[in-house]
Design a protein around this motif. Structure first.
Motif, PDB file in Angstrom:
ATOM      1  N   GLU A  63       0.834  -1.212   0.000  1.00 55.46           N
ATOM      2  CA  GLU A  63       0.000   0.000   0.000  1.00 55.46           C
ATOM      3  C   GLU A  63       0.864   1.255   0.000  1.00 55.46           C
ATOM      4  N   ALA A  64       1.949   1.236   0.784  1.00 56.39           N
ATOM      5  CA  ALA A  64       2.847   2.391   0.827  1.00 56.39           C
ATOM      6  C   ALA A  64       3.510   2.612  -0.530  1.00 56.39           C
ATOM      7  N   LEU A  65       3.887   1.537  -1.191  1.00 54.20           N
ATOM      8  CA  LEU A  65       4.493   1.650  -2.515  1.00 54.20           C
ATOM      9  C   LEU A  65       3.479   2.143  -3.548  1.00 54.20           C
ATOM     10  N   ASP A  66       2.240   1.706  -3.432  1.00 53.30           N
ATOM     11  CA  ASP A  66       1.192   2.203  -4.326  1.00 53.30           C
ATOM     12  C   ASP A  66       1.057   3.718  -4.201  1.00 53.30           C
ATOM     13  N   ARG A  67       1.074   4.216  -2.975  1.00 55.50           N
ATOM     14  CA  ARG A  67       0.951   5.666  -2.762  1.00 55.50           C
ATOM     15  C   ARG A  67       2.173   6.385  -3.319  1.00 55.50           C
ATOM     16  N   TYR A  68       3.336   5.806  -3.098  1.00 56.09           N
ATOM     17  CA  TYR A  68       4.577   6.458  -3.515  1.00 56.09           C
ATOM     18  C   TYR A  68       4.681   6.543  -5.035  1.00 56.09           C
ATOM     19  N   TYR A  69       4.304   5.451  -5.711  1.00 62.18           N
ATOM     20  CA  TYR A  69       4.433   5.425  -7.164  1.00 62.18           C
ATOM     21  C   TYR A  69       3.188   5.944  -7.888  1.00 62.18           C
ATOM     22  N   GLY A  70       2.129   6.252  -7.147  1.00 62.99           N
ATOM     23  CA  GLY A  70       0.908   6.724  -7.786  1.00 62.99           C
ATOM     24  C   GLY A  70       0.202   5.637  -8.572  1.00 62.99           C
ATOM     25  N   THR A  71       0.186   4.436  -8.025  1.00 58.22           N
ATOM     26  CA  THR A  71      -0.480   3.300  -8.680  1.00 58.22           C
ATOM     27  C   THR A  71      -1.543   2.734  -7.739  1.00 58.22           C
ATOM     28  N   PRO A  72      -2.573   3.487  -7.424  1.00 54.91           N
ATOM     29  CA  PRO A  72      -3.531   3.087  -6.387  1.00 54.91           C
ATOM     30  C   PRO A  72      -4.144   1.711  -6.616  1.00 54.91           C
ATOM     31  N   GLY A  73      -3.843   0.806  -5.675  1.00 54.59           N
ATOM     32  CA  GLY A  73      -4.420  -0.532  -5.710  1.00 54.59           C
ATOM     33  C   GLY A  73      -3.690  -1.545  -6.574  1.00 54.59           C
ATOM     34  N   LEU A  74      -2.847  -1.102  -7.498  1.00 52.83           N
ATOM     35  CA  LEU A  74      -2.203  -2.031  -8.427  1.00 52.83           C
ATOM     36  C   LEU A  74      -1.257  -2.982  -7.704  1.00 52.83           C
ATOM     37  N   LEU A  75      -0.323  -2.424  -6.942  1.00 51.00           N
ATOM     38  CA  LEU A  75       0.675  -3.266  -6.285  1.00 51.00           C
ATOM     39  C   LEU A  75       0.042  -4.129  -5.187  1.00 51.00           C
ATOM     40  N   LEU A  76      -0.954  -3.606  -4.514  1.00 52.00           N
ATOM     41  CA  LEU A  76      -1.633  -4.415  -3.499  1.00 52.00           C
ATOM     42  C   LEU A  76      -2.328  -5.608  -4.153  1.00 52.00           C
ATOM     43  N   ALA A  77      -2.935  -5.384  -5.326  1.00 53.23           N
ATOM     44  CA  ALA A  77      -3.583  -6.482  -6.040  1.00 53.23           C
ATOM     45  C   ALA A  77      -2.554  -7.529  -6.478  1.00 53.23           C
ATOM     46  N   LEU A  78      -1.408  -7.078  -6.989  1.00 53.47           N
ATOM     47  CA  LEU A  78      -0.357  -8.017  -7.391  1.00 53.47           C
ATOM     48  C   LEU A  78       0.176  -8.778  -6.187  1.00 53.47           C
ATOM     49  N   TRP A  79       0.296  -8.088  -5.052  1.00 49.71           N
ATOM     50  CA  TRP A  79       0.745  -8.738  -3.818  1.00 49.71           C
ATOM     51  C   TRP A  79      -0.221  -9.846  -3.411  1.00 49.71           C
ATOM     52  N   GLU A  80      -1.528  -9.559  -3.479  1.00 46.02           N
ATOM     53  CA  GLU A  80      -2.527 -10.562  -3.107  1.00 46.02           C
ATOM     54  C   GLU A  80      -2.460 -11.779  -4.032  1.00 46.02           C
ATOM     55  N   LEU A  81      -2.284 -11.535  -5.328  1.00 47.33           N
ATOM     56  CA  LEU A  81      -2.174 -12.643  -6.276  1.00 47.33           C
ATOM     57  C   LEU A  81      -0.928 -13.475  -5.999  1.00 47.33           C
ATOM     58  N   ALA A  82       0.181 -12.795  -5.708  1.00 50.61           N
ATOM     59  CA  ALA A  82       1.429 -13.506  -5.433  1.00 50.61           C
ATOM     60  C   ALA A  82       1.324 -14.336  -4.162  1.00 50.61           C
ATOM     61  N   LEU A  83       0.618 -13.790  -3.163  1.00 53.41           N
ATOM     62  CA  LEU A  83       0.500 -14.469  -1.877  1.00 53.41           C
ATOM     63  C   LEU A  83      -0.309 -15.754  -1.998  1.00 53.41           C
ATOM     64  N   SER A  84      -1.318 -15.761  -2.867  1.00 50.63           N
ATOM     65  CA  SER A  84      -2.187 -16.923  -3.006  1.00 50.63           C
ATOM     66  C   SER A  84      -1.790 -17.830  -4.167  1.00 50.63           C
ATOM     67  N   ASP A  85      -0.708 -17.515  -4.843  1.00 50.69           N
ATOM     68  CA  ASP A  85      -0.293 -18.274  -6.017  1.00 50.69           C
ATOM     69  C   ASP A  85       0.196 -19.658  -5.614  1.00 50.69           C
ATOM     70  N   PRO A  86      -0.482 -20.732  -6.034  1.00 51.95           N
ATOM     71  CA  PRO A  86      -0.043 -22.070  -5.644  1.00 51.95           C
ATOM     72  C   PRO A  86       1.288 -22.482  -6.234  1.00 51.95           C
ATOM     73  N   SER A  87       1.800 -21.754  -7.209  1.00 49.27           N
ATOM     74  CA  SER A  87       3.075 -22.142  -7.815  1.00 49.27           C
ATOM     75  C   SER A  87       4.250 -21.960  -6.865  1.00 49.27           C
ATOM     76  N   GLN A  88       4.019 -21.235  -5.748  1.00 45.21           N
ATOM     77  CA  GLN A  88       5.123 -21.058  -4.804  1.00 45.21           C
ATOM     78  C   GLN A  88       5.283 -22.268  -3.890  1.00 45.21           C
ATOM     79  N   PHE A  89       4.363 -23.209  -3.941  1.00 42.45           N
ATOM     80  CA  PHE A  89       4.485 -24.430  -3.164  1.00 42.45           C
ATOM     81  C   PHE A  89       5.210 -25.493  -3.976  1.00 42.45           C
ATOM     82  N   ARG A  90       5.774 -26.455  -3.320  1.00 40.42           N
ATOM     83  CA  ARG A  90       6.436 -27.545  -4.007  1.00 40.42           C
ATOM     84  C   ARG A  90       5.437 -28.270  -4.906  1.00 40.42           C
ATOM     85  N   GLU A  91       5.946 -28.832  -5.973  1.00 37.97           N
ATOM     86  CA  GLU A  91       5.092 -29.426  -7.006  1.00 37.97           C
ATOM     87  C   GLU A  91       4.093 -30.422  -6.436  1.00 37.97           C
ATOM     88  N   GLN A  92       4.515 -31.249  -5.471  1.00 37.31           N
ATOM     89  CA  GLN A  92       3.645 -32.295  -4.964  1.00 37.31           C
ATOM     90  C   GLN A  92       2.430 -31.748  -4.235  1.00 37.31           C
TER      91      GLN A  92
END
Length: 280
Positions: A63-92
């Motif tokens: 959120e702080a980076l969104d305010r700093y770069y003037g990208t309201p909501g963009l980086l927070l949305a990408l953060w949420e997608l990255a956090l829930s991305d199952p590809s970060q878990f081991r393949e099994q």
């Protein structure tokens, strides 16, 4: 069919894409990591780790980076997608993670550790470190595990039942304060309307899940699948007959467990018995 057109040339993997966007925005602005850290009040090393993908940070950073770069909501949305991305878990675990995220309800039995959905960050860190995770991988795995807890939050969170062997509650963390935090987290979770927590006392009879942690997922299409796990491997079980056999064992364990009210009192007594922290 014509080949898919790549527009940006950036990664389609959410975690990597988040890191790439952060680096691109900082570079376009002409900031050094040091300048960015001074502007936002965080150590520059944090932004270095964010841009390399070693960590995701928290929502307050996005959120702080969104305010700093003037990208309201963009980086927070990408953060949420990255956090829930199952590809970060081991393949099994990836298929299981996808099914877990879509489950209509979940039932769980814990042999020796709390379910990942109810672990504190400190507990997850000590557990994963004990399993041999390297520092860089450790950070990613902790982010992923803590991100999974969001599944139980919100008005549309699925019902979740967990039965904890008393052994789970008798194996503390090295830091007494962090162990108290974990017990308090379990007690608080048991009060949620969508969470049912039961404790299976150590004096209970032998049963069919004595050495098997298991999670049942009831899916939106009406099927139920099971995921069993031990220290060495996990297995996703989709065969209906095999799942049915496991469910019968689970039902027997539930019949032996304390009621939810008795279980809350049990954890409450454990908290009362913890040694007091030295006065400062």
């Amino acid at each position: 069919m014509p080949p898919r057109r790549v527009i940006t040339g950036r990664s389609q993997e959410p975690r990597r894409r988040y890191a790439e966007e952060l680096r691109a925005l900082r570079t376009a602005k002409g900031d050094s990591l040091r300048k960015l850290g001074e502007a936002l009040g965080w150590d520059p090393s944090l932004f270095s780790k964010l841009e390399s993908g070693d960590t995701l940070g928290g929502p307050e950073v996005a959120e702080a980076l969104d305010r700093y770069y003037g990208t309201p909501g963009l980086l927070l949305a990408l953060w949420e997608l990255a956090l829930s991305d199952p590809s970060q878990f081991r393949e099994q675990y990836r298929r299981y993670m996808l099914l877990e995220a879509e489950a209509a309800s979940l039932w769980h039995y814990a042999v020796s550790v709390p379910p990942g959905l109810l672990q504190t960050e400190a507990y997850a860190r000590e557990l994963l470190a004990a399993g041999g995770a390297r520092e860089q991988e450790l950070t990613r795995q902790i982010d992923a595990r803590i991100g999974r807890r969001e599944l139980l939050n919100g008005s549309d969170a699925p019902p979740f039942r967990t039965i904890l062997s008393e052994a789970v509650l008798r194996a503390p963390l090295r830091d007494p304060g962090e162990w108290q935090e974990q017990l308090e987290h379990l007690a608080e979770a048991s009060e949620r309307p969508n969470v049912t927590l039961q404790v299976l006392p150590l004096g209970s009879c032998l049963h069919g899940l004595a050495s098997t942690a298991v999670m049942f997922l009831r899916l939106l299409d009406g099927r139920t699948v099971a995921y069993t796990e031990n220290d060495h491997r996990g297995e996703l079980i989709e065969d209906p007959a095999s799942v049915e056999r496991l469910q019968r064992r689970y039902d027997a364990v539930r019949d032996m467990a304390l009621t939810p009210a008795e279980s809350r009192k049990f954890i409450g007594r454990m908290l009362e018995d913890l040694p007091c922290s030295p006065s400062t």
